[in-house]
Design a protein around this motif. Structure first.
Motif, PDB file in Angstrom:
ATOM      1  N   PRO B 490     -11.423  10.117  -5.150  1.00  0.00           N
ATOM      2  CA  PRO B 490     -12.069   8.919  -6.069  1.00  0.00           C
ATOM      3  C   PRO B 490     -10.889   8.088  -6.734  1.00  0.00           C
ATOM      4  CG  PRO B 490     -12.757  11.010  -6.710  1.00  0.00           C
ATOM      5  CD  PRO B 490     -12.163  11.452  -5.665  1.00  0.00           C
ATOM      6  N   LEU B 491     -10.063   9.009  -7.814  1.00  0.00           N
ATOM      7  CA  LEU B 491      -8.927   7.936  -8.455  1.00  0.00           C
ATOM      8  C   LEU B 491      -8.281   7.240  -7.472  1.00  0.00           C
ATOM      9  CD1 LEU B 491      -8.369  10.484 -11.257  1.00  0.00           C
ATOM     10  CD2 LEU B 491      -9.519   8.420 -11.604  1.00  0.00           C
ATOM     11  N   THR B 492      -7.685   7.892  -6.594  1.00  0.00           N
ATOM     12  CA  THR B 492      -6.881   7.298  -5.780  1.00  0.00           C
ATOM     13  C   THR B 492      -7.319   5.742  -4.843  1.00  0.00           C
ATOM     14  OG1 THR B 492      -5.949   9.483  -5.288  1.00  0.00           O
ATOM     15  CG2 THR B 492      -5.144   7.708  -4.083  1.00  0.00           C
ATOM     16  N   LEU B 493      -8.615   6.286  -4.386  1.00  0.00           N
ATOM     17  CA  LEU B 493      -9.431   4.892  -3.831  1.00  0.00           C
ATOM     18  C   LEU B 493      -9.347   3.804  -4.585  1.00  0.00           C
ATOM     19  CD1 LEU B 493     -12.241   6.676  -1.722  1.00  0.00           C
ATOM     20  CD2 LEU B 493     -10.183   5.328  -0.911  1.00  0.00           C
ATOM     21  N   ILE B 494      -9.822   4.006  -5.886  1.00  0.00           N
ATOM     22  CA  ILE B 494     -10.294   2.934  -6.670  1.00  0.00           C
ATOM     23  C   ILE B 494      -8.896   2.263  -7.361  1.00  0.00           C
ATOM     24  CG2 ILE B 494     -11.454   2.213  -8.867  1.00  0.00           C
ATOM     25  CD1 ILE B 494     -13.482   4.236  -8.566  1.00  0.00           C
ATOM     26  N   LEU B 495      -8.113   2.926  -7.643  1.00  0.00           N
ATOM     27  CA  LEU B 495      -7.016   2.665  -8.798  1.00  0.00           C
ATOM     28  C   LEU B 495      -5.590   2.355  -7.805  1.00  0.00           C
ATOM     29  CD1 LEU B 495      -7.600   5.017 -11.813  1.00  0.00           C
ATOM     30  CD2 LEU B 495      -8.209   2.489 -11.442  1.00  0.00           C
ATOM     31  N   ARG B 496      -5.252   2.564  -6.622  1.00  0.00           N
ATOM     32  CA  ARG B 496      -4.212   2.487  -5.857  1.00  0.00           C
ATOM     33  C   ARG B 496      -3.825   0.928  -6.037  1.00  0.00           C
ATOM     34  NH1 ARG B 496      -5.990   2.792   0.038  1.00  0.00           N
ATOM     35  NH2 ARG B 496      -8.127   1.956  -0.213  1.00  0.00           N
ATOM     36  N   PRO B 497      -2.538   0.714  -5.872  1.00  0.00           N
ATOM     37  CA  PRO B 497      -2.285  -0.536  -5.492  1.00  0.00           C
ATOM     38  C   PRO B 497      -2.606  -1.044  -4.240  1.00  0.00           C
ATOM     39  CG  PRO B 497      -0.422   0.657  -6.385  1.00  0.00           C
ATOM     40  CD  PRO B 497      -1.466   1.630  -6.003  1.00  0.00           C
ATOM     41  N   PHE B 498      -2.927  -2.339  -4.050  1.00  0.00           N
ATOM     42  CA  PHE B 498      -3.189  -3.081  -2.626  1.00  0.00           C
ATOM     43  C   PHE B 498      -2.247  -2.565  -1.772  1.00  0.00           C
ATOM     44  CE2 PHE B 498      -3.135  -6.512   0.411  1.00  0.00           C
ATOM     45  CZ  PHE B 498      -4.571  -6.238   0.813  1.00  0.00           C
ATOM     46  N   ASN B 499      -2.881  -1.771  -0.534  1.00  0.00           N
ATOM     47  CA  ASN B 499      -2.104  -1.474   0.716  1.00  0.00           C
ATOM     48  C   ASN B 499      -1.278  -0.104   0.441  1.00  0.00           C
ATOM     49  OD1 ASN B 499      -2.921  -2.901   2.862  1.00  0.00           O
ATOM     50  ND2 ASN B 499      -1.121  -4.426   2.498  1.00  0.00           N
ATOM     51  N   PHE B 500      -1.680   0.603  -0.661  1.00  0.00           N
ATOM     52  CA  PHE B 500      -1.185   1.592  -0.845  1.00  0.00           C
ATOM     53  C   PHE B 500      -1.966   2.752  -0.481  1.00  0.00           C
ATOM     54  CE2 PHE B 500       0.101   5.390  -3.643  1.00  0.00           C
ATOM     55  CZ  PHE B 500       1.288   5.334  -3.896  1.00  0.00           C
ATOM     56  N   GLU B 501      -1.328   3.344   0.602  1.00  0.00           N
ATOM     57  CA  GLU B 501      -2.294   4.421   1.317  1.00  0.00           C
ATOM     58  C   GLU B 501      -1.586   5.805   1.145  1.00  0.00           C
ATOM     59  OE1 GLU B 501      -5.159   4.041   2.758  1.00  0.00           O
ATOM     60  OE2 GLU B 501      -5.232   2.065   3.113  1.00  0.00           O
ATOM     61  N   THR B 502      -2.257   6.788   0.679  1.00  0.00           N
ATOM     62  CA  THR B 502      -1.892   8.221   0.958  1.00  0.00           C
ATOM     63  C   THR B 502      -2.436   9.002   1.911  1.00  0.00           C
ATOM     64  OG1 THR B 502      -3.708   8.843  -0.403  1.00  0.00           O
ATOM     65  CG2 THR B 502      -1.974   7.959  -1.715  1.00  0.00           C
ATOM     66  N   LEU B 503      -2.283  10.218   1.981  1.00  0.00           N
ATOM     67  CA  LEU B 503      -2.772  11.264   3.145  1.00  0.00           C
ATOM     68  C   LEU B 503      -4.386  11.103   2.807  1.00  0.00           C
ATOM     69  CD1 LEU B 503      -0.178  13.966   2.844  1.00  0.00           C
ATOM     70  CD2 LEU B 503      -0.547  12.537   4.876  1.00  0.00           C
TER      71      LEU B 503
END
Ligand SMILES: Nc1ncnc2c1ncn2[C@@H]1O[C@H](COP(=O)(O)OP(=O)(O)OP(=O)(O)O)[C@@H](O)[C@H]1O
Ligand SMILES: [Mg+2]
Lengths: 241, 546
Positions: B490-503
């Motif tokens: 959840p945190l990663t989805l909301i707060l990541r920078p634009f186009n920043f994809e993680t595993l």
């Protein structure tokens, strides 16, 4: 007087009852004094106050030319500036350092060649030259105790503090170590305060005995004078370790 | 006259670091509170009237059912493993922890894939046995299905804590009961469960907090919980104000759970430090009992680890060629960078704070310690809205300042990694802190005191004595946080920078796009890292002398 401790008073945290009160002790250079008292009487606390690990609420402490604590001027010298030697009950040898590194630890302000010479000297003093590269856990209890003593004596402290240095040793080992300890201390001429609850230790080791109860000095005198009166029935006063 | 008493230099030094950090940590939460008392937007009436009850019921149903089932499963397994020997017991002892390596949302993808019409179960039934079963028996995308998934992947929290308790603390009581002639069932219900209440409550609280935190699974299954509602209100309705209100309510539920934990735990502690209890001597099971114990724990391991792993491996073989590409390398790099920086910060802050609570005792350091571990109980969605509103505010202020100072800059905090890292640190601080604090507890204070009497100041003492002695704790703290962040969604989805994809976000994206097979490779990468970390820790803990 080499060591001057006057009217020391201390309590832990906000507790109202003092653990140490009206504590006075004056010592000549080279003297060995035992502080004898039952468990909980405040012996360790007195050593911690002198070492600077705790701060008294009142009183003065001076060693040699240095003032450690003075309630008049509000001066408190931090622990690391006092340069005392202290041997802890469980030795507190740094487990991640070799014997050599442990002894060198307090010599960080010494020059290279002098440091190495001092290390060699200390190892010879305690007869453990071949153990320099060992780690503390590879030593016996008695050997650890000797290393702890060497580490404390290496920086040539003006005052050596020993807190129950035999409590972790077997009885038969203790007698030998005790004699060695006295010899080493006397040889280096170090002024020493030695805390114990064992009268036998106090008698063998010290020039003078101070009896404390509830953090207060009850009696003081030579081991002969003092322990003559109190040793009537064997074992009273916590003679067994 | 205690006029000589003043805080030591070391306490002041560590203390100012600790206070500074805790303030930073509390800022977003403070903003949440501040925003909640603002007047509501017009959406709010609608939400309150038509949606709120549903959110509450679904959220509570999930959390409570999963809690109850996890207790049943976790304590039973812990008891079987601790009290009896049967074939493969030593393997199962750690194998039963492994489901924790699979985040529930990934487990959900695997199970949905296994069970749907084209999945291998229905296909096998159709092609091999020529059986056509009604589709609804295989529908897992509902509340009972979610309860199953959460339970089978989260019960290890209860299992691990309870088993550790059985092994170290309950031995004498249990042996006494046996001597007094109490049979196994009676011993379990009358002695084992009551004495381990605190441990069980501690474990199940972690499970329920995980359920409240989860977003990936409920979103995939289309269940309306507070987590999904917060996201929707914010993204679909673009209504941060209402999202914050929902976050506030969710936080209220969390607080109730924490309060219940306190009540149920009572004055019991489950620390392992005090008693030097010997481990329980397991009894040998014979005959049908032996096989029942083995098949029960074996089936749990199968469901919680083997089946989903095989499903993912199968998909992985189908898709890896398409996935392994430059893009995949960048995923790994992004995940590693985000998790690496955050874990490092967590560890540094944790060391400072743990040091402070060590040198300064008293209420103040207790309060600091409490605030430090607060973040772990706060669901990701709540932290996310808190951090967002804080950064939006900070940014407006910064813009004003830039304008005033005549600086022209494109620098935006809220679109950089800063915001995500900040949120990770808040949420996973407790994990690092607990590890490091227990490291400090083990060494005590006498080594630093010895160093001080030998003439070293407090800073040098820290680097020469304290830090080298707790390096194992620092290292394990780092790894634990790293793995947690790798799995985090959840945190990663909301707060990541634009186009920043993680595993994790990639697995999520493939699943949302119905490209379920492609979730396998990123999912397996996450699971592999977690599983290795868990296995290593299991070995280390088992080896520990006391
Ligand atoms: N950190 C502490 N906080 C609060 N009270 C303490 C602390 N350390 C010691 N005390 C209390 O102070 C008193 C004196 O303790 P101290 O350790 O000085 O005694 P002791 O004479 O060395 O005892 P022992 O022979 O058992 O080592 C005891 O009543 C003890 O409970
Ligand atoms: Mg003592």
């Amino acid at each position: 007087m080499h060591v001057q401790i006057t009217d020391l008073e201390f309590s832990y945290g906000k507790a109202s009852n003092a653990v140490v009160q009206n504590f006075n002790l004056h010592m000549n250079e080279g003297e060995i004094v035992s502080i004898l008292g039952e468990s909980g009487s405040g012996k360790s606390t007195i050593l911690r106050l002198i070492a600077g690990l705790e701060t008294p609420s009142q009183g003065k402490i001076g060693v040699g030319k240095d003032t450690y604590v003075d309630d008049q001027s509000g001066k408190i010298l931090p622990v690391e500036k006092r340069g005392l030697g202290m041997v802890f009950q469980d030795y507190a040898l740094f487990p991640h350092m070799t014997v050599g590194a442990n002894i060198l630890y307090g010599l960080n302000k010494w020059k290279g060649p002098a440091r190495r010479a001092r290390l060699q000297e200390m190892l010879e003093l305690i007869n453990m030259t071949e153990y320099r590269k060992r780690y503390p856990h590879e030593l016996s209890g008695g050997q650890q105790q000797r290393i702890a003593l060497a580490r404390a004596l290496a920086p040539q402290p003006p005052l050596l503090l020993l807190d129950e240095p035999f409590s972790n040793l077997d009885a038969h080992l203790k007698h030998r170590i005790r004699d060695e300890l006295r010899e080493t201390i006397k040889y280096t001429g170090t002024t020493t305060i030695f805390v114990t609850h064992d009268q036998e230790d106090a008698k063998v080791l010290s020039d003078r005995v101070v009896l404390v109860d509830k953090g207060e000095v009850k009696k003081t005198g030579t081991p002969y004078e003092l322990l003559k009166e109190t040793t009537v029935p064997q074992g009273i006063g916590g003679a067994q370790a | 006259m205690p006029f000589l008493k003043r805080p030591s230099l070391a306490a002041v030094g560590w203390g100012s670091g600790a206070v500074g950090f805790v303030l930073l940590l509390l800022l977003p939460l403070g903003f949440l509170l501040y925003r909640i008392v603002q007047p509501p937007s017009e959406n709010w009436n609608h939400i309150q009237e038509y949606m709120l009850l549903g959110y509450t019921i679904d959220t509570l149903t999930l959390a409570v059912s999963v809690g109850v089932l996890s207790i049943a499963l976790g304590t039973t397994l812990a008891w079987l493993i601790s009290a009896y020997t049967f074939p493969f017991r030593n393997t199962l002892k750690w194998a039963l922890l492994m489901p924790l390596a699979i985040p529930p949302y990934i487990g959900a993808y695997a199970y949905h894939g296994m069970l749907n019409y084209t999945g291998f179960i229905q296909r096998t039934l159709r092609t091999t046995f020529d059986i056509e079963v009604s589709q609804r028996y295989f529908d897992i995308m509902n509340i009972p299905g979610a309860v199953f998934i959460y339970t089978i992947f989260l019960y290890p929290y209860v299992y691990a804590i309870t088993r550790a308790f059985f092994a170290r603390q309950a031995t004498t009581l249990i042996e006494n009961a046996r001597v007094l002639g109490s049979g196994p069932v009676r011993t379990f219900f009358r002695i084992v469960l009551p004495v381990s209440r605190a441990a069980i409550v501690g474990g199940v609280t972690l499970v329920m907090l995980e359920v409240l935190n989860d977003y990936g699974l409920v979103n995939y299954f289309g269940i309306q919980t507070f987590s999904t509602a917060i996201f929707q209100t914010w993204y679909a309705l673009d209504d941060l104000n209402s999202a914050i209100r929902l976050a506030g309510i969710l936080m209220g539920i969390v607080l109730v759970f924490l309060l219940l934990e306190k009540v149920f735990r009572g004055r019991q502690q489950y620390s392992y430090t005090s008693a030097k209890a010997s481990p329980l001597k397991p009894q040998v099971l014979e005959g049908w009992k032996k096989w029942t114990a083995l098949s029960f724990s074996g089936v749990v391991f199968l469901l919680g680890f083997i089946l989903p792993i095989f499903q993912l491996l199968y998909w992985g073989m189908l898709t890896y060629e398409a996935i392994f590409s430059a893009e995949f390398v960048s995923l790994i790099r992004n995940s590693t960078i985000a998790a690496g920086i955050s874990s490092l910060l967590v560890v540094v802050f944790a060391v400072i704070i743990a040091n402070f609570t060590r040198v300064a005792s008293g209420w103040f350091s207790t309060v600091i310690a409490r605030f430090t571990v607060l973040g772990y109980s706060i669901p990701g969605a709540v932290i996310a809205v808190g951090v967002i509103s804080f950064f939006l505010y900070a940014e407006t202020q910064l813009q004003l300042f830039y304008a005033y100072a005549g600086i022209s800059t494109e620098l935006m905090l809220s679109t950089s990694l800063v915001m995500l890292v900040f949120a990770y640190v808040i949420r996973f601080m407790a994990v690092g802190y607990n590890s490091i604090e227990s490291g400090f507890e083990k060494i005590g204070r006498r080594y630093s005191e010895a160093s001080r009497t030998l003439g070293m100041g407090w800073i040098k003492t820290f680097f020469k004595v304290d830090l080298p002695m707790i390096r194992a704790a620092v290292f394990s703290g780092f790894i634990l946080v790293f793995v947690d962040i790798l799995k985090e969604l959840p945190l990663t989805l909301i707060l990541r920078p634009f186009n920043f994809e993680t595993l994790a976000t990639t697995a999520y994206r493939y699943a949302s796009d119905e490209r379920i097979q492609e979730t396998a490779v990123p999912s397996l990468s996450i699971i592999l890292v977690s599983a290795i970390a868990m296995f290593v820790f299991h070995i280390l803990i088992e080896k520990e002398p006391n």
